[in-house]
Design a protein around this motif. Sequence first.
Motif, PDB file in Angstrom:
ATOM      1  N   ARG A 590       0.830  -1.212   0.000  1.00 59.28           N
ATOM      2  CA  ARG A 590       0.000   0.000   0.000  1.00 59.28           C
ATOM      3  C   ARG A 590       0.864   1.261   0.000  1.00 59.28           C
ATOM      4  NH1 ARG A 590      -1.979   3.545   3.741  1.00 59.28           N
ATOM      5  NH2 ARG A 590      -3.990   4.511   3.241  1.00 59.28           N
ATOM      6  N   ASN A 591       1.889   1.287   0.827  1.00 62.27           N
ATOM      7  CA  ASN A 591       2.737   2.474   0.898  1.00 62.27           C
ATOM      8  C   ASN A 591       3.547   2.666  -0.380  1.00 62.27           C
ATOM      9  OD1 ASN A 591       2.095   3.523   3.514  1.00 62.27           O
ATOM     10  ND2 ASN A 591       3.195   1.807   4.414  1.00 62.27           N
ATOM     11  N   ARG A 592       3.955   1.573  -0.993  1.00 60.77           N
ATOM     12  CA  ARG A 592       4.677   1.700  -2.264  1.00 60.77           C
ATOM     13  C   ARG A 592       3.770   2.274  -3.348  1.00 60.77           C
ATOM     14  NH1 ARG A 592       6.024  -3.004  -4.409  1.00 60.77           N
ATOM     15  NH2 ARG A 592       5.266  -4.418  -2.794  1.00 60.77           N
ATOM     16  N   ALA A 593       2.481   1.910  -3.310  1.00 61.78           N
ATOM     17  CA  ALA A 593       1.539   2.448  -4.301  1.00 61.78           C
ATOM     18  C   ALA A 593       1.352   3.957  -4.115  1.00 61.78           C
ATOM     19  CB  ALA A 593       0.196   1.729  -4.169  1.00 61.78           C
ATOM     20  N   ILE A 594       1.286   4.404  -2.860  1.00 59.33           N
ATOM     21  CA  ILE A 594       1.131   5.841  -2.606  1.00 59.33           C
ATOM     22  C   ILE A 594       2.397   6.593  -3.005  1.00 59.33           C
ATOM     23  CG2 ILE A 594       0.804   7.582  -0.798  1.00 59.33           C
ATOM     24  CD1 ILE A 594      -0.883   5.554   0.718  1.00 59.33           C
ATOM     25  N   LEU A 595       3.558   6.031  -2.673  1.00 59.60           N
ATOM     26  CA  LEU A 595       4.814   6.682  -3.024  1.00 59.60           C
ATOM     27  C   LEU A 595       5.005   6.743  -4.539  1.00 59.60           C
ATOM     28  CD1 LEU A 595       7.093   5.150  -0.246  1.00 59.60           C
ATOM     29  CD2 LEU A 595       6.536   7.567  -0.520  1.00 59.60           C
ATOM     30  N   GLU A 596       4.457   5.754  -5.251  1.00 62.02           N
ATOM     31  CA  GLU A 596       4.508   5.781  -6.710  1.00 62.02           C
ATOM     32  C   GLU A 596       3.773   7.017  -7.237  1.00 62.02           C
ATOM     33  OE1 GLU A 596       5.531   4.520 -10.444  1.00 62.02           O
ATOM     34  OE2 GLU A 596       5.944   3.250  -8.693  1.00 62.02           O
ATOM     35  N   GLN A 597       2.655   7.371  -6.599  1.00 61.49           N
ATOM     36  CA  GLN A 597       1.911   8.570  -6.990  1.00 61.49           C
ATOM     37  C   GLN A 597       2.721   9.841  -6.725  1.00 61.49           C
ATOM     38  OE1 GLN A 597      -1.825   8.490  -4.867  1.00 61.49           O
ATOM     39  NE2 GLN A 597      -2.178   6.347  -5.362  1.00 61.49           N
ATOM     40  N   LEU A 598       3.619   9.766  -5.759  1.00 62.28           N
ATOM     41  CA  LEU A 598       4.436  10.931  -5.398  1.00 62.28           C
ATOM     42  C   LEU A 598       5.741  10.993  -6.184  1.00 62.28           C
ATOM     43  CD1 LEU A 598       3.956  10.859  -1.507  1.00 62.28           C
ATOM     44  CD2 LEU A 598       2.815  12.336  -3.151  1.00 62.28           C
ATOM     45  N   GLY A 599       5.932  10.061  -7.106  1.00 59.52           N
ATOM     46  CA  GLY A 599       7.145  10.082  -7.919  1.00 59.52           C
ATOM     47  C   GLY A 599       8.303   9.310  -7.319  1.00 59.52           C
ATOM     48  N   CYS A 600       8.042   8.516  -6.285  1.00 61.00           N
ATOM     49  CA  CYS A 600       9.096   7.718  -5.634  1.00 61.00           C
ATOM     50  C   CYS A 600       8.778   6.246  -5.871  1.00 61.00           C
ATOM     51  CB  CYS A 600       9.164   8.012  -4.138  1.00 61.00           C
ATOM     52  SG  CYS A 600       9.540   9.728  -3.747  1.00 61.00           S
ATOM     53  N   SER A 601       9.373   5.679  -6.895  1.00 60.61           N
ATOM     54  CA  SER A 601       9.021   4.327  -7.329  1.00 60.61           C
ATOM     55  C   SER A 601       9.887   3.279  -6.631  1.00 60.61           C
ATOM     56  CB  SER A 601       9.186   4.216  -8.841  1.00 60.61           C
ATOM     57  OG  SER A 601       8.902   2.912  -9.273  1.00 60.61           O
ATOM     58  N   ILE A 602       9.221   2.267  -6.054  1.00 62.21           N
ATOM     59  CA  ILE A 602       9.909   1.109  -5.470  1.00 62.21           C
ATOM     60  C   ILE A 602       9.300  -0.120  -6.128  1.00 62.21           C
ATOM     61  CG2 ILE A 602      10.476  -0.152  -3.358  1.00 62.21           C
ATOM     62  CD1 ILE A 602       9.836   2.463  -1.824  1.00 62.21           C
ATOM     63  N   LYS A 603      10.076  -0.836  -6.905  1.00 57.47           N
ATOM     64  CA  LYS A 603       9.557  -1.948  -7.693  1.00 57.47           C
ATOM     65  C   LYS A 603       9.224  -3.154  -6.815  1.00 57.47           C
ATOM     66  CE  LYS A 603      10.113   0.373 -11.479  1.00 57.47           C
ATOM     67  NZ  LYS A 603       8.929   0.960 -12.134  1.00 57.47           N
ATOM     68  N   ASN A 604       8.283  -3.975  -7.302  1.00 57.85           N
ATOM     69  CA  ASN A 604       7.904  -5.200  -6.585  1.00 57.85           C
ATOM     70  C   ASN A 604       9.095  -6.127  -6.402  1.00 57.85           C
ATOM     71  OD1 ASN A 604       5.215  -4.490  -6.286  1.00 57.85           O
ATOM     72  ND2 ASN A 604       4.605  -5.430  -8.229  1.00 57.85           N
ATOM     73  N   LEU A 605       9.912  -6.249  -7.436  1.00 61.70           N
ATOM     74  CA  LEU A 605      11.066  -7.143  -7.369  1.00 61.70           C
ATOM     75  C   LEU A 605      12.040  -6.674  -6.299  1.00 61.70           C
ATOM     76  CD1 LEU A 605      12.585  -9.570  -8.473  1.00 61.70           C
ATOM     77  CD2 LEU A 605      13.622  -8.072 -10.192  1.00 61.70           C
ATOM     78  N   ALA A 606      12.256  -5.359  -6.214  1.00 62.39           N
ATOM     79  CA  ALA A 606      13.172  -4.828  -5.198  1.00 62.39           C
ATOM     80  C   ALA A 606      12.658  -5.134  -3.794  1.00 62.39           C
ATOM     81  CB  ALA A 606      13.344  -3.321  -5.387  1.00 62.39           C
ATOM     82  N   ALA A 607      11.364  -4.942  -3.579  1.00 66.54           N
ATOM     83  CA  ALA A 607      10.781  -5.231  -2.259  1.00 66.54           C
ATOM     84  C   ALA A 607      10.919  -6.715  -1.930  1.00 66.54           C
ATOM     85  CB  ALA A 607       9.313  -4.813  -2.234  1.00 66.54           C
ATOM     86  N   PHE A 608      10.691  -7.584  -2.916  1.00 65.40           N
ATOM     87  CA  PHE A 608      10.810  -9.032  -2.698  1.00 65.40           C
ATOM     88  C   PHE A 608      12.241  -9.419  -2.350  1.00 65.40           C
ATOM     89  CE2 PHE A 608      11.774 -13.214  -4.514  1.00 65.40           C
ATOM     90  CZ  PHE A 608      10.894 -14.009  -3.774  1.00 65.40           C
ATOM     91  N   GLU A 609      13.199  -8.872  -3.084  1.00 70.38           N
ATOM     92  CA  GLU A 609      14.612  -9.207  -2.843  1.00 70.38           C
ATOM     93  C   GLU A 609      15.067  -8.729  -1.470  1.00 70.38           C
ATOM     94  OE1 GLU A 609      16.623  -7.450  -6.136  1.00 70.38           O
ATOM     95  OE2 GLU A 609      16.256  -9.156  -7.481  1.00 70.38           O
ATOM     96  N   ILE A 610      14.608  -7.554  -1.043  1.00 75.03           N
ATOM     97  CA  ILE A 610      14.984  -7.043   0.281  1.00 75.03           C
ATOM     98  C   ILE A 610      14.407  -7.948   1.370  1.00 75.03           C
ATOM     99  CG2 ILE A 610      14.678  -5.133   1.904  1.00 75.03           C
ATOM    100  CD1 ILE A 610      14.685  -3.253  -0.540  1.00 75.03           C
ATOM    101  N   ALA A 611      13.143  -8.358   1.198  1.00 71.68           N
ATOM    102  CA  ALA A 611      12.510  -9.237   2.188  1.00 71.68           C
ATOM    103  C   ALA A 611      13.231 -10.569   2.277  1.00 71.68           C
ATOM    104  CB  ALA A 611      11.044  -9.455   1.825  1.00 71.68           C
ATOM    105  N   GLN A 612      13.619 -11.137   1.129  1.00 73.14           N
ATOM    106  CA  GLN A 612      14.341 -12.410   1.126  1.00 73.14           C
ATOM    107  C   GLN A 612      15.696 -12.284   1.814  1.00 73.14           C
ATOM    108  OE1 GLN A 612      11.665 -14.481   0.405  1.00 73.14           O
ATOM    109  NE2 GLN A 612      13.309 -15.744  -0.441  1.00 73.14           N
ATOM    110  N   ALA A 613      16.388 -11.178   1.516  1.00 71.43           N
ATOM    111  CA  ALA A 613      17.716 -10.985   2.105  1.00 71.43           C
ATOM    112  C   ALA A 613      17.628 -10.747   3.612  1.00 71.43           C
ATOM    113  CB  ALA A 613      18.411  -9.799   1.429  1.00 71.43           C
TER     114      ALA A 613
END
Length: 930
Positions: A590-613
């Motif tokens: 949800r927060n990534r979707a809102i930040l996308e509207q604000l011009g701050c993009s965090i990709k799904n793959l990046a979030a997945f890789e951070i969680a795995q690590a």
Amino acid sequence: RSCVRSLQGDSQESSAQPSSSRHGQSQLRNVASSGAIKKHQKSLSAWFSHLPNEERQFGPSFSLDAVHVDPVIRESSLEEILQPSPDLTIQNQLQQPHRKIISLHNLFDVDACGRQVKNVVLYGTVGTGKSTLIKKMVVDWCHGRLPRFELVIPFSCEDLSHSHAHVSLRRLITKKYQHLRDVVPGLEASNLRVLFILNGLERLNLDFRLAGTELCCDPNEPVPPSAIVVNLLRKYLLPEASIIVTTRPSAVHRIPGKYVGRYAEICGFSDTNLQKLYFQMRLSQPGCSGEESQDRSSAEQENLVEMLSRNLERHNQITAACFLPSYCWLVCTTLHFLYFTRTVPPSQTLTGIYTSFLRLNFSGEVLDSTDPTHISMMKYVAKTMGKLAYEGVMSRKTCFSEEDLRQCFEVEMKTESELNLLEVFRSDVFRFFLSPCVQPGKEHTFVFTIPAMQEYLAALYVVLGEKKTLAQRVGKELSEVIGKVSEDVAVVVNIVSKVLPLRFLPVLFNLLKIFPRYFSRVSGKDKDAIAHTMAEELFKEEDYYNDDVLDQINSSILGVEGPMRHPDEAPDDEVFELFPIFMGGILSRRNRAILEQLGCSIKNLAAFEIAQAMKKTVIRKSRKGLPPSELMDYLFFLHEFQNERFTAEAIRSLRTVNLSSVKMTPLKCSVLASVMSTTCHEVEELNLTSCNLDSSSLRTLFPVLLRCKALHLQLNSLGADACKEIRDLLLHDKCAVSSLRLANNPVGEQGARYLAEALAGNRSLTQLSLLHTALGDPGAEAIAQHLAENQHLQELNLGYNSLTDTAALRVVEVAKRHETLDKVHLYFNDISEDGKRALDSLRMDRDGVRALVFLTAGTDVSDYWSHILNVVQRNLPFWDRERVLQHLALLLQDLESSRSQTANPLRKAKFLRVESEVKKMLGKLQDGSL
């Protein structure tokens, strides 16, 4: 005569003309009050009264029309706007007596020279309340509270900036407000008192030069939207119309001063009384807390308002923060989250509140519409303020000097465009995030307006991947360049290799393609670094014994009750425990979707890789055993992360949950219940000792309590209502509780009846402690009546409950006949010598039950003497000291009496040893050292 008649006729004709004109004007006035304008008012009222989702938490009674506090508006001039601003100190920010205050409804009064004001420029930095003020102005007109104007037509300059087609003013109005299609044709000739509102002028690029924007006085002529705005302000188009323009300070100069009748600056809540009024209105709304008990919720709301007012009067940092109405909103929303969250799972997260707060203030905002990059304001904030915030977190610093700011903002500036963007940022946004420090001796340093905002921006800076070394930045740019070049080279190499026998060309081409692939692998290490940073910050050992983060936020808003710190006293070390929690929260979908509207993009793959690590490190460290406050922070992190699969794996490794002495507010209970609900595994032990629990807390935690084998609920002021919840818990067919400790709770007689009912039907409980629970004889009798129906209880503690001989004997007699009950604790009750002898006789014929009453057992020392003394020592802070002294004196007399009755030297030695322990405890109690 004819001459006279001629003159009279002329006179009649001339008198008839004004009459006809007045009649026509009267008809047009009727148009103004016609159904078209009424429909327009109704439509505008519905649109501008619409509340975003973030506002709906304040209850159904909250509305902009009913609850609003006007910010301070001060009359200004173009000279004041363009001159260098004074030092940004708290005194300059909150005290500006030399400038005239003007109300919203008086903006169009005549100026100092007596000229009628037609054009007003209302400006203010981000967060001062420009848009809210305009909404209130429109709603006031819709409800007849702005009689100066017969028609109000609002326009969003953001909408106008996206329209490039030529359009006439008439078409522009009717396209947006269809109800006015019958009114618009007569605007020019009707002398209707019209107000145009142009909100957010900084989004338009206006050119007032005749060469740039031609003159236009015809409302039916199609021209660019910016030309309509320019000609309205020039008074060439609808010259009698009034116009109010809102903008940020950096764009004020875009309108030449000769076209502006009045400049007015929105100064926010520069008066602390306005701040108090705002909090009073927001936090005192009926239904705000969502409580069933209105009396309780009203008292809690009043208490919050009172604590906030006291903190504002101390002129703490929160006073500077609440200068901006936006931050007053954030304070109220955070308090609402902390105190009135009772749903499982909680309807929002703390990270979500801060992300939504930024969306409310920065959604769709471009830092400078004239800059070709069109960088979003939030993206610029993340790169610049985020860097400052991160460096502060890493160095554990909250105060920043001008040199710190220069190092952060200006060192990497290389182009004219970058310097222009920085200038706009300083003018429009700087004060939104940084405010002058109020600590003595630090007046010329800056702190983040809300402390948690520093940690949020630092987290955003890291998660967005802005924290890169020079080699990483150069490598990324080089990789992108080579990647693009290799695509173009591919065609050339394929053609040349077919014509010429140059075998090395394909090899060279493949080498070019290797670099981007290699760099993408290396850059993948960034995700590992982010995960490592998050895990390391989450489990910092130096922060282990601080308050949990929710209590820290509460203290930062409401202050700490007690004496003020002396100026010479060394300050506490800065704590940044929210930083890793915000990092996790920002990665939620949800927060990534809102930040996308604000011009701050965090990709799904990046979030997945951070969680795995992060998974292995976080789970491994959590198994080491955390102090209660840190464990609460860990649970809150999992809630903010909003990753159910990750949370389930993390919770499955927690077999023991110790939250003793953590103040379990409704929010914390909701978080604990939500996080634990991701799995169904049994919990070996849940320790909620001294956690301020009540019946509603137990109701919230019910699904968690069902799965706990050992449940510690001591020292929680749990009365009869709570015992009713515990009864329902113990009678549930899935109840796994085998050990229940309720010591030092005001259970009372009625509570004992509920627990007795639970004992009769429960199949899991083996240990029950009701030590010091104010049972009295009636409560013990209720327990005894239902004890026979229980078939699994092995140990029952009824110590320190003012039981007399009758009740004690009744309990032990029932216990003798119980199949499994092995031990009954009855020490520190009002049992006489006769009662003791009767219990001793039962003990001799005990049929397997042991009654722990005194430190002696006939002519020998009880095997449980050390256990009894340890119980006394652990509970001394919560027991009546005078009564404890009396009981210890009786125990000492009993020891001395039993010692005199034995001739065995070994037993005498044991008696003397126990007597010395009791005397030592008595001595410490009497001199106050225990």
